[in-house]
Design a protein around this motif. Structure first.
Motif, PDB file in Angstrom:
ATOM      1  N   ALA A 153      -6.077   8.053   2.344  1.00 23.00           N
ATOM      2  CA  ALA A 153      -6.531   7.098   1.334  1.00 23.00           C
ATOM      3  C   ALA A 153      -5.398   6.102   1.173  1.00 23.00           C
ATOM      4  N   GLY A 154      -5.714   4.842   1.268  1.00 20.28           N
ATOM      5  CA  GLY A 154      -4.728   3.787   1.059  1.00 20.28           C
ATOM      6  C   GLY A 154      -4.968   3.135  -0.287  1.00 20.28           C
ATOM      7  N   VAL A 155      -3.971   3.157  -1.151  1.00 21.52           N
ATOM      8  CA  VAL A 155      -4.060   2.476  -2.445  1.00 21.52           C
ATOM      9  C   VAL A 155      -3.269   1.185  -2.311  1.00 21.52           C
ATOM     10  N   THR A 156      -3.945   0.076  -2.558  1.00 19.12           N
ATOM     11  CA  THR A 156      -3.344  -1.239  -2.368  1.00 19.12           C
ATOM     12  C   THR A 156      -3.365  -2.010  -3.685  1.00 19.12           C
ATOM     13  N   ALA A 205      -1.494   1.290 -10.295  1.00 21.54           N
ATOM     14  CA  ALA A 205      -1.951   1.792  -8.996  1.00 21.54           C
ATOM     15  C   ALA A 205      -1.351   3.163  -8.680  1.00 21.54           C
ATOM     16  N   GLY A 206      -0.161   3.425  -9.191  1.00 22.41           N
ATOM     17  CA  GLY A 206       0.458   4.734  -9.001  1.00 22.41           C
ATOM     18  C   GLY A 206      -0.351   5.853  -9.623  1.00 22.41           C
ATOM     19  N   SER A 229       0.830  -1.204   0.000  1.00 20.35           N
ATOM     20  CA  SER A 229       0.000   0.000   0.000  1.00 20.35           C
ATOM     21  C   SER A 229       0.858   1.246   0.000  1.00 20.35           C
ATOM     22  N   ILE A 230       0.304   2.290  -0.592  1.00 15.83           N
ATOM     23  CA  ILE A 230       0.834   3.637  -0.462  1.00 15.83           C
ATOM     24  C   ILE A 230      -0.310   4.506   0.035  1.00 15.83           C
ATOM     25  N   ILE A 278       6.816  10.465 -13.405  1.00 18.75           N
ATOM     26  CA  ILE A 278       7.151   9.047 -13.396  1.00 18.75           C
ATOM     27  C   ILE A 278       6.154   8.236 -14.224  1.00 18.75           C
ATOM     28  N   LEU A 279       4.891   8.595 -14.138  1.00 19.11           N
ATOM     29  CA  LEU A 279       3.812   7.776 -14.693  1.00 19.11           C
ATOM     30  C   LEU A 279       3.329   8.175 -16.072  1.00 19.11           C
TER      31      LEU A 279
END
Length: 137
Positions: free
Chosen positions: A86-89, A97-98, A4-5, A133-134
């Motif tokens: 907010a947790g992105v997993t 996901a990034g 997660s981030i 980056i993305l």
């Protein structure tokens, strides 16, 4: 194993439609096709996101991640204005996901805490850093 981030927020989005819009913006802004966004939540009017997840899935590649929202304190976020996280997993591509994290970071004018060391390994990213980056040409 899932990683997660986390993205500090001043408030949670008002409903699923707002979440769909901000994620669509994030993917469009980095030159990617907009994914499907859905939730098990029964009503967009119910603003309690504490016990719900938002799922984001790219139909073409099958990449997916999920987002959860939880209330926290300023000592965790580092800013008295940010009382939510907010947790992105993801278990799959952090490239995908990034972009979700970028969308939430842009929405909140916040940063991303990269505790899991995914992407490039930096501990924190600004929206501008993540976009660089993305982004796809």
């Amino acid at each position: 194993m899932a990683n997660s981030i986390f993205i500090p927020l001043h408030a949670v989005p008002s409903g699923l439609n707002e979440i769909i819009d901000l994620i669509a913006f994030g993917f469009s802004d980095v030159g990617r096709s907009v994914p499907n966004v859905y939730s098990a939540k029964s009503s967009d009017a119910d603003e309690n996101w504490k016990d719900n997840f938002v799922f984001v899935e790219d139909v073409g590649s099958g990449e997916r991640c999920w987002v959860s929202f939880f209330e926290t304190t300023p000592d965790v976020t580092g800013n008295k204005e940010w009382t939510w996280l907010a947790g992105v997993t993801a278990r799959w591509s952090w490239d995908f996901a990034g972009v979700v994290a970028y969308a939430l970071c842009s929405y909140a004018d916040s940063i991303v805490y990269n505790d899991s060391g995914v992407l490039t390994g930096q501990e924190e990213y600004s929206a501008k850093d993540l976009k660089g980056i993305l982004s796809r040409d």
